[in-house]
Design a protein around this motif. Structure first.
Motif, mmCIF file in Angstrom:
data_model
loop_
_atom_site.group_PDB
_atom_site.id
_atom_site.type_symbol
_atom_site.label_atom_id
_atom_site.label_comp_id
_atom_site.label_asym_id
_atom_site.label_seq_id
_atom_site.Cartn_x
_atom_site.Cartn_y
_atom_site.Cartn_z
ATOM 1 N N GLY A 3 0.816 -1.214 0.000
ATOM 2 C CA GLY A 3 0.000 0.000 0.000
ATOM 3 C C GLY A 3 0.845 1.257 0.000
ATOM 4 O O GLY A 3 0.569 2.211 -0.737
ATOM 5 N N TYR B 174 2.429 1.668 -3.422
ATOM 6 C CA TYR B 174 1.510 2.219 -4.412
ATOM 7 C C TYR B 174 1.323 3.714 -4.205
ATOM 8 O O TYR B 174 1.339 4.497 -5.153
ATOM 9 N N THR C 148 -0.428 1.822 -10.336
ATOM 10 C CA THR C 148 -1.376 0.851 -9.795
ATOM 11 C C THR C 148 -1.251 -0.476 -10.507
ATOM 12 O O THR C 148 -1.197 -1.528 -9.878
ATOM 13 N N ILE D 153 -0.213 -3.514 -8.135
ATOM 14 C CA ILE D 153 -1.251 -4.494 -7.809
ATOM 15 C C ILE D 153 -1.194 -5.678 -8.772
ATOM 16 O O ILE D 153 -1.369 -6.824 -8.363
ATOM 17 N N TYR E 174 -5.308 5.955 -1.705
ATOM 18 C CA TYR E 174 -4.352 5.073 -2.367
ATOM 19 C C TYR E 174 -3.840 3.964 -1.463
ATOM 20 O O TYR E 174 -3.853 2.799 -1.833
ATOM 21 N N THR F 253 -5.549 -0.046 -1.529
ATOM 22 C CA THR F 253 -4.570 -1.082 -1.864
ATOM 23 C C THR F 253 -4.391 -2.050 -0.706
ATOM 24 O O THR F 253 -4.374 -3.272 -0.901
#
Length: 181
Positions: A12, A15, A80, A84, A155, A159
């Protein structure tokens, strides 16, 4: 593969850094860290498979090399997709196909959410303008930090939630895909 709390939190934070890392934190690597080659490698390091993270990140990098925003159009959020997408592929034990399958839609969705967030901040900028006219700079700083915290929550929070709590759902989706995919 199961993901623990710390790994989900680090992904997280990664990201968040791919999108809006402050220069005092990352220096000149701000531009590079959002590239899937770099973010994929870091995700691989976090999840314990640097080689596979690098290979998946490189595949995503090749795919997004030509993706660019022209004029006022919003470009894909490649930070992203790289972060991810690589995490999903590593957690499910699949390859770059899963990274692309999850990375592209997530990049589009997060770009849409980013547009909504920035639109919501237009109201905060009106407040900041009014406080500047009043010479109330403490309130201007408060608006600035509030917007920054909202961005971090969006964000990092999304995440983290997807990585930590959605791992079984992601595996179910990948396992339910037809063999030809």
């Amino acid at each position: 593969m199961e993901i623990n709390f710390l790994q989900a939190a680090l992904i997280g934070i990664l990201y968040y850094m791919t999108l809006c890392s402050p220069p005092w934190l990352t220096g000149i690597v701000h531009v590079s860290i959002r590239q899937p080659l770099v973010s994929g490698t870091i995700v691989g390091l976090i999840l314990g498979d640097v080689k596979q993270g690098l290979m998946i990140g490189a595949t995503l990098q090749l795919m997004w090399m030509g993706a660019t925003g022209i004029g006022p159009t919003a470009q894909l959020d490649i930070g992203t997709g790289g972060t991810i997408g690589t995490a999903v592929a590593l957690l499910t034990g699949t390859g770059a196909e899963s990274a692309i399958l999850f990375g592209v839609p997530v990049a589009v969705i997060m770009q849409f959410l980013n547009t909504l967030l920035l639109s919501a901040y237009s109201g905060a900028m009106l407040v900041a303008d009014r406080k500047i006219e009043e010479l109330n700079f403490k309130s201007v700083n408060a608006v600035h930090y509030l917007c920054g915290f909202g961005t971090f929550l969006l964000y990092f929070g999304l995440t983290f939630i997807v990585m930590y709590f959605g791992n079984n759902m992601i595996e179910g989706i990948v396992n339910g895909l037809p063999a030809w995919m």
